[in-house]
Design an enzyme around this catalytic site. Structure first.
Site, short mmCIF file in Angstrom:
data_model
loop_
_atom_site.label_atom_id
_atom_site.label_comp_id
_atom_site.label_asym_id
_atom_site.label_seq_id
_atom_site.Cartn_x
_atom_site.Cartn_y
_atom_site.Cartn_z
N GLU A 1 -5.21 2.99 6.37
CA GLU A 1 -4.94 2.77 4.94
C GLU A 1 -5.72 3.82 4.15
O GLU A 1 -5.29 4.29 3.10
CB GLU A 1 -5.40 1.36 4.55
CG GLU A 1 -5.23 1.09 3.07
CD GLU A 1 -5.50 -0.36 2.69
OE1 GLU A 1 -5.21 -1.26 3.50
OE2 GLU A 1 -6.00 -0.59 1.57
N ARG B 1 0.84 -1.22 0.00
CA ARG B 1 0.00 0.00 0.00
C ARG B 1 0.87 1.25 0.00
O ARG B 1 0.59 2.22 0.71
CB ARG B 1 -0.96 0.02 1.21
CG ARG B 1 -1.87 -1.17 1.30
CD ARG B 1 -2.81 -1.32 0.10
NE ARG B 1 -3.52 -2.57 0.20
CZ ARG B 1 -3.07 -3.71 -0.34
NH1 ARG B 1 -1.96 -3.75 -1.05
NH2 ARG B 1 -3.76 -4.83 -0.19
N SER C 1 -10.74 -1.67 3.68
CA SER C 1 -10.01 -1.85 4.95
C SER C 1 -9.61 -0.48 5.49
O SER C 1 -8.95 0.28 4.79
CB SER C 1 -8.74 -2.67 4.73
OG SER C 1 -9.08 -3.93 4.23
C1 LIG Z 1 -15.56 -2.47 -0.54
C2 LIG Z 1 -14.12 -2.14 -0.80
C3 LIG Z 1 -13.19 -3.15 -0.96
C4 LIG Z 1 -11.85 -2.84 -1.20
N1 LIG Z 1 -10.97 -3.86 -1.36
C5 LIG Z 1 -9.66 -3.57 -1.60
C6 LIG Z 1 -8.72 -4.62 -1.79
O1 LIG Z 1 -9.04 -5.80 -1.79
N2 LIG Z 1 -7.42 -4.27 -2.00
C7 LIG Z 1 -7.01 -2.97 -2.04
O2 LIG Z 1 -5.81 -2.72 -2.24
N3 LIG Z 1 -7.88 -1.96 -1.86
C8 LIG Z 1 -9.19 -2.22 -1.64
N4 LIG Z 1 -10.08 -1.20 -1.47
C9 LIG Z 1 -9.60 0.19 -1.45
C10 LIG Z 1 -9.61 0.90 -2.82
O3 LIG Z 1 -10.59 0.37 -3.68
C11 LIG Z 1 -8.24 0.84 -3.49
O4 LIG Z 1 -7.25 1.47 -2.70
C12 LIG Z 1 -8.25 1.50 -4.88
O5 LIG Z 1 -7.03 1.21 -5.52
C13 LIG Z 1 -8.44 3.00 -4.82
O6 LIG Z 1 -8.70 3.47 -6.16
P1 LIG Z 1 -9.56 4.78 -6.41
O7 LIG Z 1 -9.56 5.04 -7.87
O8 LIG Z 1 -10.89 4.67 -5.76
O9 LIG Z 1 -8.67 5.86 -5.67
P2 LIG Z 1 -9.17 7.12 -4.83
O10 LIG Z 1 -9.83 6.67 -3.57
O11 LIG Z 1 -9.92 8.05 -5.70
O12 LIG Z 1 -7.76 7.76 -4.45
C14 LIG Z 1 -6.87 7.10 -3.56
C15 LIG Z 1 -5.55 7.88 -3.55
O13 LIG Z 1 -4.96 7.77 -4.84
C16 LIG Z 1 -4.73 9.06 -5.41
N5 LIG Z 1 -5.00 8.93 -6.86
C17 LIG Z 1 -6.09 8.36 -7.43
N6 LIG Z 1 -5.97 8.37 -8.77
C18 LIG Z 1 -4.78 8.97 -9.05
C19 LIG Z 1 -4.09 9.28 -10.26
N7 LIG Z 1 -4.58 8.96 -11.47
N8 LIG Z 1 -2.88 9.92 -10.17
C20 LIG Z 1 -2.37 10.25 -8.95
N9 LIG Z 1 -2.97 9.97 -7.78
C21 LIG Z 1 -4.16 9.33 -7.82
C22 LIG Z 1 -5.68 10.00 -4.69
O14 LIG Z 1 -5.18 11.32 -4.65
C23 LIG Z 1 -5.75 9.37 -3.31
O15 LIG Z 1 -4.69 9.83 -2.48
C24 LIG Z 1 -11.43 -1.48 -1.24
C25 LIG Z 1 -12.38 -0.46 -1.09
C26 LIG Z 1 -13.72 -0.77 -0.88
C27 LIG Z 1 -14.72 0.35 -0.75
#
Ligand SMILES: Cc1cc2nc3c(=O)[nH]c(=O)nc-3n(C[C@H](O)[C@H](O)[C@H](O)COP(=O)(O)OP(=O)(O)OC[C@H]3O[C@@H](n4cnc5c(N)ncnc54)[C@H](O)[C@@H]3O)c2cc1C
Length: 299
Positions: A292, A172, A222
């Site tokens: 996280e 992470r 998480s």
């Molecule tokens: C039900 C559920 C289950 C999940 N299961 C998992 C799992 O199994 N494993 C896991 O690792 N995570 C899990 N997650 C967490 C999450 O889905 C991941 O961390 C995912 O990768 C975040 O992507 P996002 O596009 O939603 O990022 P966001 O939440 O929009 O952003 C997260 C961070 O990334 C940065 N960011 C986003 N896009 C960019 C970009 N293009 N350039 C630069 N910075 C950027 C943002 O500024 C922020 O700091 C889960 C979440 C939920 C709600």
């Protein structure tokens, strides 16, 4: 104060005073001064240029599935990289994809191409860009294992492509967390596989998620990272905190590793609950829990 007129002349895709609760899986968050749904890299560059030129802060977001946005919201511009930047091309065992594609949608395309190695990511509800930023992973896989290179905008405005070894991807963690980077796209290398086996592995992972995780309630996944030698959910459960709530925020009674919004939760409710969990787990087991979930916005 944002120069709204000038920003509107830079992009047609801007919304002012946008409720962030509409854009986060937690369904929490105050207003962002400006929210731009970008469609291509050039538009991102123009918006960033506007921000640096006018001393306006900006931040990047994907699907908002790993964020807790504060109740006061976000000052400046949110650059949303989503469906407008979700193109993908597959050539042999190589996958080229833009940052805004959802990992679930990408997984379907990869399945259609009979490629294996991306199954673990099919149920992670984020964009590829957010996944790279977090080095998202599940069921023993992580993006680090399959990425060859990432193309991004640097804090100084230059566009660069770096191979995976230079991105400091760990649990992470990524180089991008230093701030100021915008991930645009990436190249992944997978392996030829069998359609039915890939499909059944994805279905198995998704079934495990539905069985164990509180998917019917808003959350950001998480809440805490896995502390070395422990599981955060087990520690929280053993501390007797399952179902514990503050305001509308609750430790899930299905999986203690998730804080959920049981209805009407504020960011402050979640923050207070996070603090309570950290304090209780530290007192009972001497273990520090590190969030996280990314805490975003005006505190
Ligand atoms: C039900 C559920 C289950 C999940 N299961 C998992 C799992 O199994 N494993 C896991 O690792 N995570 C899990 N997650 C967490 C999450 O889905 C991941 O961390 C995912 O990768 C975040 O992507 P996002 O596009 O939603 O990022 P966001 O939440 O929009 O952003 C997260 C961070 O990334 C940065 N960011 C986003 N896009 C960019 C970009 N293009 N350039 C630069 N910075 C950027 C943002 O500024 C922020 O700091 C889960 C979440 C939920 C709600």
């Amino acid at each position: 104060m944002i120069d709204r007129e000038r920003l509107s002349s830079v992009t047609d895709n801007v919304l002012f005073d946008e409720e962030m609760s509409k854009h986060t899986t937690f369904r929490i968050g105050g207003k962002a001064d400006a929210f731009v749904n970008v469609e291509n890299a050039l538009e991102i560059e123009k918006v960033i240029h506007f921000c640096t030129d006018t001393d306006t802060p900006y931040m990047i977001m994907g699907n908002g599935s790993n964020m807790l946005v504060s109740d006061k919201g976000i000052r400046g511009v949110v650059i949303h990289i989503g469906s407008g930047m979700s193109k993908c091309r597959i050539e042999g065992d190589e996958v080229y994809a833009e940052a805004g594609i959802l990992m679930s949608a990408l997984a379907k395309k990869i399945l259609e191409a009979n490629l294996t190695g991306f199954e673990f990511a099919a149920g992670i509800p984020g964009t590829l860009g957010g996944g790279i930023y977090m080095n998202a992973g599940a069921y023993g896989g992580e993006l680090k294992d399959i990425i060859e290179s990432v193309t991004f905008i640097c804090p100084d405005g230059l566009i660069k492509t770096e191979t995976v070894d230079n991105l400091d991807l760990g649990y992470r963690h990524s180089m991008f967390m230093q701030g100021g980077y915008t991930i645009l796209s990436c190249k992944m290398k997978l392996k030829k596989g069998n359609y039915d086996e890939i499909k059944s592995l994805m279905a198995d992972f998704n079934a495990r998620r539905s069985e164990k995780q509180p998917l019917s309630q808003p959350s950001a996944g998480s809440t805490f990272k896995r502390p070395e030698g422990y599981f955060a959910g087990k520690l929280i459960q053993d501390a007797g905190l399952m179902g514990c709530s503050i305001g509308g925020a609750m430790v899930s009674d299905k999986h203690a590793g998730f804080v959920v919004n049981k209805g009407g939760a504020t960011a402050n409710d979640v923050l207070d609950l996070i603090e309570h969990i950290q304090k209780t787990v530290k007192e009972k087991f001497g273990v520090d829990l590190e969030p996280e979930v990314r805490l975003i916005g005006e505190q």
